[in-house]
Design a protein around this motif. Structure first.
Motif, short mmCIF file in Angstrom:
data_model
loop_
_atom_site.label_atom_id
_atom_site.label_comp_id
_atom_site.label_asym_id
_atom_site.label_seq_id
_atom_site.Cartn_x
_atom_site.Cartn_y
_atom_site.Cartn_z
N LEU A 129 -41.82 12.37 15.81
CA LEU A 129 -42.73 13.32 15.20
C LEU A 129 -41.99 14.48 14.53
O LEU A 129 -42.47 15.05 13.55
N ASN A 130 -40.85 14.84 15.08
CA ASN A 130 -40.05 15.93 14.53
C ASN A 130 -38.61 15.70 14.97
O ASN A 130 -38.37 15.40 16.14
N ILE A 131 -37.70 15.83 14.03
CA ILE A 131 -36.28 15.80 14.37
C ILE A 131 -35.61 16.78 13.43
O ILE A 131 -35.78 16.69 12.20
N SER A 132 -34.90 17.73 13.98
CA SER A 132 -34.39 18.85 13.19
C SER A 132 -33.05 19.34 13.71
O SER A 132 -32.85 19.41 14.92
N ILE A 133 -32.21 19.72 12.78
CA ILE A 133 -30.93 20.35 13.09
C ILE A 133 -30.91 21.69 12.35
O ILE A 133 -31.25 21.75 11.16
N ALA A 134 -30.53 22.76 13.03
CA ALA A 134 -30.46 24.09 12.42
C ALA A 134 -29.55 24.03 11.19
O ALA A 134 -28.53 23.33 11.19
N LYS A 135 -29.91 24.76 10.17
CA LYS A 135 -29.19 24.73 8.89
C LYS A 135 -27.67 24.86 9.02
O LYS A 135 -26.95 24.11 8.38
N PRO A 136 -27.15 25.78 9.83
CA PRO A 136 -25.69 25.91 9.89
C PRO A 136 -24.97 24.66 10.38
O PRO A 136 -23.77 24.51 10.17
N TYR A 137 -25.69 23.76 11.05
CA TYR A 137 -25.07 22.58 11.64
C TYR A 137 -25.39 21.30 10.87
O TYR A 137 -24.94 20.22 11.26
N GLN A 138 -26.16 21.40 9.79
CA GLN A 138 -26.54 20.21 9.03
C GLN A 138 -25.34 19.65 8.26
O GLN A 138 -24.40 20.38 7.92
N GLY A 139 -25.37 18.36 8.01
CA GLY A 139 -24.34 17.71 7.22
C GLY A 139 -23.06 17.42 7.97
O GLY A 139 -22.04 17.10 7.36
N GLN A 140 -23.08 17.51 9.30
CA GLN A 140 -21.88 17.32 10.10
C GLN A 140 -22.02 16.18 11.10
O GLN A 140 -21.17 16.02 11.98
N GLY A 141 -23.10 15.41 11.01
CA GLY A 141 -23.28 14.27 11.90
C GLY A 141 -24.11 14.56 13.13
O GLY A 141 -24.36 13.64 13.92
N PHE A 142 -24.54 15.79 13.31
CA PHE A 142 -25.31 16.12 14.51
C PHE A 142 -26.71 15.53 14.47
O PHE A 142 -27.27 15.16 15.50
N GLY A 143 -27.29 15.44 13.28
CA GLY A 143 -28.59 14.80 13.13
C GLY A 143 -28.51 13.33 13.52
O GLY A 143 -29.39 12.80 14.20
N ARG A 144 -27.45 12.67 13.09
CA ARG A 144 -27.22 11.27 13.47
C ARG A 144 -27.10 11.14 14.99
O ARG A 144 -27.71 10.27 15.60
N ASP A 145 -26.34 12.05 15.60
CA ASP A 145 -26.17 12.00 17.06
C ASP A 145 -27.51 12.18 17.77
O ASP A 145 -27.81 11.46 18.73
N LEU A 146 -28.31 13.13 17.29
CA LEU A 146 -29.61 13.36 17.91
C LEU A 146 -30.54 12.17 17.71
O LEU A 146 -31.22 11.74 18.64
N LEU A 147 -30.54 11.60 16.51
CA LEU A 147 -31.38 10.43 16.25
C LEU A 147 -30.93 9.25 17.12
O LEU A 147 -31.77 8.55 17.69
N MET A 148 -29.64 9.03 17.26
CA MET A 148 -29.16 7.94 18.11
C MET A 148 -29.56 8.18 19.57
O MET A 148 -29.91 7.23 20.29
N HIS A 149 -29.55 9.43 20.00
CA HIS A 149 -30.01 9.75 21.36
C HIS A 149 -31.49 9.39 21.51
O HIS A 149 -31.89 8.80 22.52
N MET A 150 -32.29 9.70 20.50
CA MET A 150 -33.72 9.39 20.56
C MET A 150 -33.95 7.87 20.53
O MET A 150 -34.86 7.37 21.19
N ILE A 151 -33.14 7.16 19.79
CA ILE A 151 -33.23 5.69 19.79
C ILE A 151 -32.91 5.15 21.18
O ILE A 151 -33.60 4.26 21.69
N ASP A 152 -31.89 5.71 21.82
CA ASP A 152 -31.56 5.30 23.19
C ASP A 152 -32.72 5.58 24.15
O ASP A 152 -33.04 4.74 25.00
N ILE A 153 -33.35 6.73 24.01
CA ILE A 153 -34.50 7.07 24.86
C ILE A 153 -35.62 6.05 24.64
O ILE A 153 -36.22 5.55 25.59
N ALA A 154 -35.90 5.73 23.37
CA ALA A 154 -36.96 4.76 23.06
C ALA A 154 -36.64 3.40 23.66
O ALA A 154 -37.52 2.73 24.21
N ARG A 155 -35.40 2.97 23.57
CA ARG A 155 -35.01 1.68 24.15
C ARG A 155 -35.15 1.69 25.66
O ARG A 155 -35.59 0.70 26.25
N GLN A 156 -34.78 2.81 26.30
CA GLN A 156 -34.95 2.92 27.76
C GLN A 156 -36.41 2.80 28.15
O GLN A 156 -36.72 2.38 29.27
N ARG A 157 -37.29 3.18 27.25
CA ARG A 157 -38.73 3.11 27.52
C ARG A 157 -39.34 1.82 26.98
O ARG A 157 -40.54 1.72 26.80
#
Length: 157
Positions: free
Chosen positions: A78-106
């Motif tokens: 529903l929402n996935i966001s990285i604060a502007k100063p941290y965008q473009g450095q792969g942190f969004g990918r890391d957070l999305l992969m974490h959410m994919i892992d959570i979904a798979r666990q469920r």
């Protein structure tokens, strides 16, 4: 922009469940990212509804967050966001992969999300992970000139 290398942050980057106490920090980030941000009520309702809400932190400071709703065997970001100063450095990918892992666990079989067609950097990220465009939701988002469509994207898990 705060530039951090992966090696600088891996030992200090943490994911944890979002708490009500985090909403103030999230509300400080949300309007700096989106022209039509989520409200405080959107986040508190998500927490109260039992959605899977997560934050990512660096040195104790929230740098991103995500809200995942499960419906049977489907996961919906529903929402996935990285604060502007941290965008473009792969942190969004890391957070999305974490959410994919959570979904798979469920035991989710598929994950879905909507994204503005104008958000090409997000679309590029989603496609690089394997999301595919499934449909266009007409007039989904508020926009300066009325409404903007949403691209519905899906990923088989």
């Amino acid at each position: 922009m705060v530039v951090m290398t992966k090696s600088d942050t891996l030992s200090r980057l943490a994911f944890r469940p979002m708490q009500m106490a985090d909403v103030d920090a999230i509300m400080a980030i949300e309007p700096t990212i989106f022209p039509y941000p989520w409200s405080r009520g959107n986040f508190t309702d998500s927490l109260n509804s039992g959605y899977s809400c997560w934050v990512t932190e660096h040195d104790g400071k929230i740098m991103g967050y995500a809200v995942l709703m499960m419906v049977l065997d489907e996961a919906h970001i529903l929402n996935i966001s990285i604060a502007k100063p941290y965008q473009g450095q792969g942190f969004g990918r890391d957070l999305l992969m974490h959410m994919i892992d959570i979904a798979r666990q469920r035991n989710a079989l598929n994950m879905f999300l909507e994204v503005r067609p104008s958000n090409q950097s997000a679309i590029g990220l989603y496609e690089s992970i394997g999301f595919n465009e499934m449909a266009i939701r007409r007039n989904y988002y508020p926009a300066a000139n009325g409404r903007e469509d949403a691209v519905l994207m899906g990923l088989a898990l």
